[in-house]
Design an enzyme around this catalytic site. Structure first.
Site, PDB file in Angstrom:
ATOM      1  N   ILE A  14       0.660  -1.160  -0.074  1.00 41.08           N
ATOM      2  CA  ILE A  14      -0.083  -0.009  -0.030  1.00 41.08           C
ATOM      3  C   ILE A  14       0.813   1.209   0.100  1.00 41.08           C
ATOM      4  O   ILE A  14       0.624   2.192  -0.501  1.00 41.08           O
ATOM      5  CB  ILE A  14      -1.035   0.105   1.277  1.00 41.08           C
ATOM      6  CG1 ILE A  14      -2.087   0.719   0.867  1.00 41.08           C
ATOM      7  CG2 ILE A  14      -0.324   0.405   2.544  1.00 41.08           C
ATOM      8  CD1 ILE A  14      -2.999   0.406  -0.178  1.00 41.08           C
ATOM      9  N   ARG A  37      12.672  -1.420   7.097  1.00 47.57           N
ATOM     10  CA  ARG A  37      13.849  -2.134   7.380  1.00 47.57           C
ATOM     11  C   ARG A  37      14.754  -2.769   6.165  1.00 47.57           C
ATOM     12  O   ARG A  37      15.963  -2.778   6.556  1.00 47.57           O
ATOM     13  CB  ARG A  37      13.293  -3.051   8.625  1.00 47.57           C
ATOM     14  CG  ARG A  37      12.566  -2.371   9.820  1.00 47.57           C
ATOM     15  CD  ARG A  37      11.850  -3.471  10.348  1.00 47.57           C
ATOM     16  NE  ARG A  37      10.927  -4.129   9.567  1.00 47.57           N
ATOM     17  CZ  ARG A  37      10.066  -5.386   9.912  1.00 47.57           C
ATOM     18  NH1 ARG A  37      10.355  -5.695  11.134  1.00 47.57           N
ATOM     19  NH2 ARG A  37       9.242  -5.521   9.228  1.00 47.57           N
ATOM     20  N   LYS A  92      -4.875   2.124   7.711  1.00 45.09           N
ATOM     21  CA  LYS A  92      -5.960   1.461   8.461  1.00 45.09           C
ATOM     22  C   LYS A  92      -5.639  -0.181   8.556  1.00 45.09           C
ATOM     23  O   LYS A  92      -4.810  -0.653   7.841  1.00 45.09           O
ATOM     24  CB  LYS A  92      -7.345   1.473   7.775  1.00 45.09           C
ATOM     25  CG  LYS A  92      -7.497   0.730   6.390  1.00 45.09           C
ATOM     26  CD  LYS A  92      -7.909  -0.723   6.279  1.00 45.09           C
ATOM     27  CE  LYS A  92      -7.025  -1.779   6.264  1.00 45.09           C
ATOM     28  NZ  LYS A  92      -7.155  -2.964   5.359  1.00 45.09           N
ATOM     29  N   ASP A 170      -8.532  -7.685   8.373  1.00 43.89           N
ATOM     30  CA  ASP A 170      -7.540  -6.800   7.580  1.00 43.89           C
ATOM     31  C   ASP A 170      -8.357  -5.863   6.512  1.00 43.89           C
ATOM     32  O   ASP A 170      -8.533  -4.879   6.157  1.00 43.89           O
ATOM     33  CB  ASP A 170      -6.402  -7.284   7.140  1.00 43.89           C
ATOM     34  CG  ASP A 170      -5.475  -6.124   6.549  1.00 43.89           C
ATOM     35  OD1 ASP A 170      -4.576  -5.546   7.167  1.00 43.89           O
ATOM     36  OD2 ASP A 170      -5.463  -6.136   5.113  1.00 43.89           O
TER      37      ASP A 170
HETATM   38  P1  NAP Z   1       3.069  -5.184   3.362  1.00 43.40           P
HETATM   39  O1  NAP Z   1       2.938  -5.137   2.019  1.00 43.40           O
HETATM   40  O2  NAP Z   1       3.604  -6.143   4.190  1.00 43.40           O
HETATM   41  O3  NAP Z   1       3.968  -3.891   3.604  1.00 43.40           O
HETATM   42  C1  NAP Z   1       4.011  -3.290   4.988  1.00 43.40           C
HETATM   43  C2  NAP Z   1       5.392  -2.676   4.821  1.00 43.40           C
HETATM   44  O4  NAP Z   1       5.728  -2.167   6.157  1.00 43.40           O
HETATM   45  C3  NAP Z   1       6.773  -3.229   4.188  1.00 43.40           C
HETATM   46  O5  NAP Z   1       7.224  -2.197   3.472  1.00 43.40           O
HETATM   47  C4  NAP Z   1       7.721  -3.398   5.755  1.00 43.40           C
HETATM   48  O6  NAP Z   1       8.867  -3.529   5.378  1.00 43.40           O
HETATM   49  C5  NAP Z   1       7.157  -2.391   6.503  1.00 43.40           C
HETATM   50  N1  NAP Z   1       7.657  -2.191   8.027  1.00 43.40           N
HETATM   51  C6  NAP Z   1       7.166  -3.358   8.729  1.00 43.40           C
HETATM   52  N2  NAP Z   1       7.718  -3.073  10.206  1.00 43.40           N
HETATM   53  C7  NAP Z   1       8.205  -1.600   9.835  1.00 43.40           C
HETATM   54  C8  NAP Z   1       8.842  -1.100  11.035  1.00 43.40           C
HETATM   55  N3  NAP Z   1       8.926  -1.268  12.258  1.00 43.40           N
HETATM   56  N4  NAP Z   1       9.385   0.172  10.352  1.00 43.40           N
HETATM   57  C9  NAP Z   1       9.418   0.452   9.126  1.00 43.40           C
HETATM   58  N5  NAP Z   1       8.717  -0.134   8.230  1.00 43.40           N
HETATM   59  C10 NAP Z   1       8.272  -1.256   8.456  1.00 43.40           C
HETATM   60  O7  NAP Z   1       1.494  -4.593   3.863  1.00 43.40           O
HETATM   61  P2  NAP Z   1       0.737  -3.762   3.235  1.00 43.40           P
HETATM   62  O8  NAP Z   1      -0.445  -4.514   2.308  1.00 43.40           O
HETATM   63  O9  NAP Z   1       1.126  -2.755   2.249  1.00 43.40           O
HETATM   64  O10 NAP Z   1      -0.200  -3.055   4.408  1.00 43.40           O
HETATM   65  C11 NAP Z   1       0.323  -2.313   5.236  1.00 43.40           C
HETATM   66  C12 NAP Z   1      -1.074  -1.791   6.022  1.00 43.40           C
HETATM   67  O11 NAP Z   1      -1.734  -1.066   4.809  1.00 43.40           O
HETATM   68  C13 NAP Z   1      -2.014  -2.829   6.677  1.00 43.40           C
HETATM   69  O12 NAP Z   1      -2.533  -2.075   7.714  1.00 43.40           O
HETATM   70  C14 NAP Z   1      -3.078  -2.761   5.565  1.00 43.40           C
HETATM   71  O13 NAP Z   1      -4.360  -3.218   6.433  1.00 43.40           O
HETATM   72  C15 NAP Z   1      -3.351  -1.614   5.041  1.00 43.40           C
HETATM   73  N6  NAP Z   1      -4.050  -1.592   3.622  1.00 43.40           N
HETATM   74  C16 NAP Z   1      -3.448  -2.525   2.723  1.00 43.40           C
HETATM   75  C17 NAP Z   1      -3.966  -2.800   1.500  1.00 43.40           C
HETATM   76  C18 NAP Z   1      -3.407  -3.676   0.550  1.00 43.40           C
HETATM   77  O14 NAP Z   1      -4.281  -3.619  -0.754  1.00 43.40           O
HETATM   78  N7  NAP Z   1      -2.440  -4.271   0.475  1.00 43.40           N
HETATM   79  C19 NAP Z   1      -5.112  -1.847   1.260  1.00 43.40           C
HETATM   80  C20 NAP Z   1      -5.572  -0.817   2.081  1.00 43.40           C
HETATM   81  C21 NAP Z   1      -4.721  -0.688   3.241  1.00 43.40           C
HETATM   82  P3  NAP Z   1      10.286  -4.114   5.854  1.00 43.40           P
HETATM   83  O15 NAP Z   1       9.796  -5.148   6.342  1.00 43.40           O
HETATM   84  O16 NAP Z   1      11.410  -3.845   4.905  1.00 43.40           O
HETATM   85  O17 NAP Z   1      10.347  -3.171   7.023  1.00 43.40           O
END
Ligand code: NAP
Length: 318
Positions: A14, A37, A92, A170
């Site tokens: 996202i 990270r 969110k 989620d």
């Molecule tokens: P994701 O693809 O797993 O990405 C999470 C990101 O956070 C990764 O880049 C991870 O990178 C980083 N991260 C994790 N811990 C961290 C820390 N302590 N410091 C800095 N960076 C950190 O997850 P996502 O799908 O983007 O979802 C993230 C959020 O957005 C969730 O709450 C989800 O509900 C929401 N969301 C997602 C979508 C969707 O379609 N995917 C849609 C709307 C909302 P590193 O591991 O390299 O740190």
């Protein structure tokens, strides 16, 4: 007004695919830095950091931060960002506990910074139109279906199956955030069933019955991550006999068969418009109720096992 200098923490699905492009196109914001990270290979998101604390210390010009990490670490990060005096935009679900919600909200109030909880589905035009229509109505029945295939939308995300990872909530909490925005009365969980795969801490499917104002009112939500075809629809019948339908993740609104809104996905541009308005006005916006619904479902829900065969990210036997 010069654009607000913003940083993004968390560049995953996202952060990379929604936040960065919307920030780049928005006249009110300028990306200056980002943190994750494990750095990404390409030069995107301004100056890249591995540690968001180092970013905050090294880039004093940052005025606002969008936190796009998984929810379990967001409370800690938000407190650090607020302590550094920056405005905060939260992906969110904003936090994984109600306590973190209140702790961070109070910290932002005390620091005088803006806090926006970006329940992105609430930013659809159809949602505001439905809210206006329902304001003086009473709901007789409600059916929310929020189904998709987890293998398509969350293929490599182990965090969703760990404690604080929300599982199917989620995605389903997006529909719930629409309900809490449009319904004229609080959304109160009466009963819930949570199906939790072996090896996971969070549900893959959830059924919730809500308490209507009358015993005979039927309010129900189902969300399931085992469904090959995605469907995200809300249907409501009012006591006065009006039929509302909101298919396509709440971007379309039909009332009594007439289409009133059918919008492209402009949720994230709308979120950043609102963030700019709130910063300019010195205000905050954070709806607690979707998280209350999830917490209540966990509090009184029955848990049942679910078959984890072929579910990506679930470590069976863990
Ligand atoms: P994701 O693809 O797993 O990405 C999470 C990101 O956070 C990764 O880049 C991870 O990178 C980083 N991260 C994790 N811990 C961290 C820390 N302590 N410091 C800095 N960076 C950190 O997850 P996502 O799908 O983007 O979802 C993230 C959020 O957005 C969730 O709450 C989800 O509900 C929401 N969301 C997602 C979508 C969707 O379609 N995917 C849609 C709307 C909302 P590193 O591991 O390299 O740190």
């Amino acid at each position: 007004m010069p654009p607000c200098r913003i940083a993004v923490i968390g560049l995953g699905e996202i952060g990379l695919n929604r936040h960065l492009p919307v920030i780049a196109a928005h006249p009110g914001f300028e990306i200056v830095a980002s943190a994750k990270r494990h750095p990404v290979a390409t030069a995107i998101g301004g100056v890249q950091y591995r540690d968001y604390r180092e970013m905050l210390a090294s880039e004093p010009a940052i005025e606002a931060v969008a936190i796009c990490t998984p929810p379990d670490v967001r409370g800690r990060i938000a407190l650090d960002v607020i302590a550094a005096g920056k405005h905060v935009l939260l992906e969110k679900p904003p936090f994984s506990t109600l306590g973190a919600f209140r702790q961070v909200r109070l910290a932002a109030e005390r620091a005088g910074v803006t806090l926006l909880g970006g329940w992105h589905s609430q930013f659809n035009l159809a949602v505001e139109r439905a809210r206006d229509f329902l304001a003086d109505q009473q709901v007789a029945s409600l059916e929310m279906v929020w189904n998709e295939d987890v293998a398509v939308y969350h293929p490599d995300q182990e965090w969703i199956w760990q404690a604080g990872g929300f599982g199917v909530f989620d995605a389903g909490v997006n529909g719930i955030s629409i309900l809490t925005r449009i319904l004229p009365d609080p959304l109160v969980v009466r009963a819930a069933t949570l199906r939790i795969p072996d090896g996971a801490q969070t549900p893959i499917a959830v059924e919730i019955d809500f308490a209507g104002l009358r015993e005979e009112d039927r309010l129900h939500a189902g969300m399931d991550w085992r469904t090959p075809t995605a469907e995200r629809t809300i249907a409501i019948v009012t006591r006065s006999g009006h039929h509302l339908r909101m298919p396509n993740s709440g971007r379309r609104l039909e009332i009594d068969g007439t289409v009133l809104v059918d919008e492209a996905n402009l949720e994230y541009p709308h979120i950043y418009d609102r963030f700019a308005e709130l910063i300019a006005g010195g205000k905050s916006q954070l709806d607690e109720w979707p998280l209350v619904v999830v917490a209540d479902a966990y509090l009184i829900g029955r848990t049942l096992p679910a078959d984890a065969q072929g579910v990506p990210g679930v470590r069976t036997g863990g």
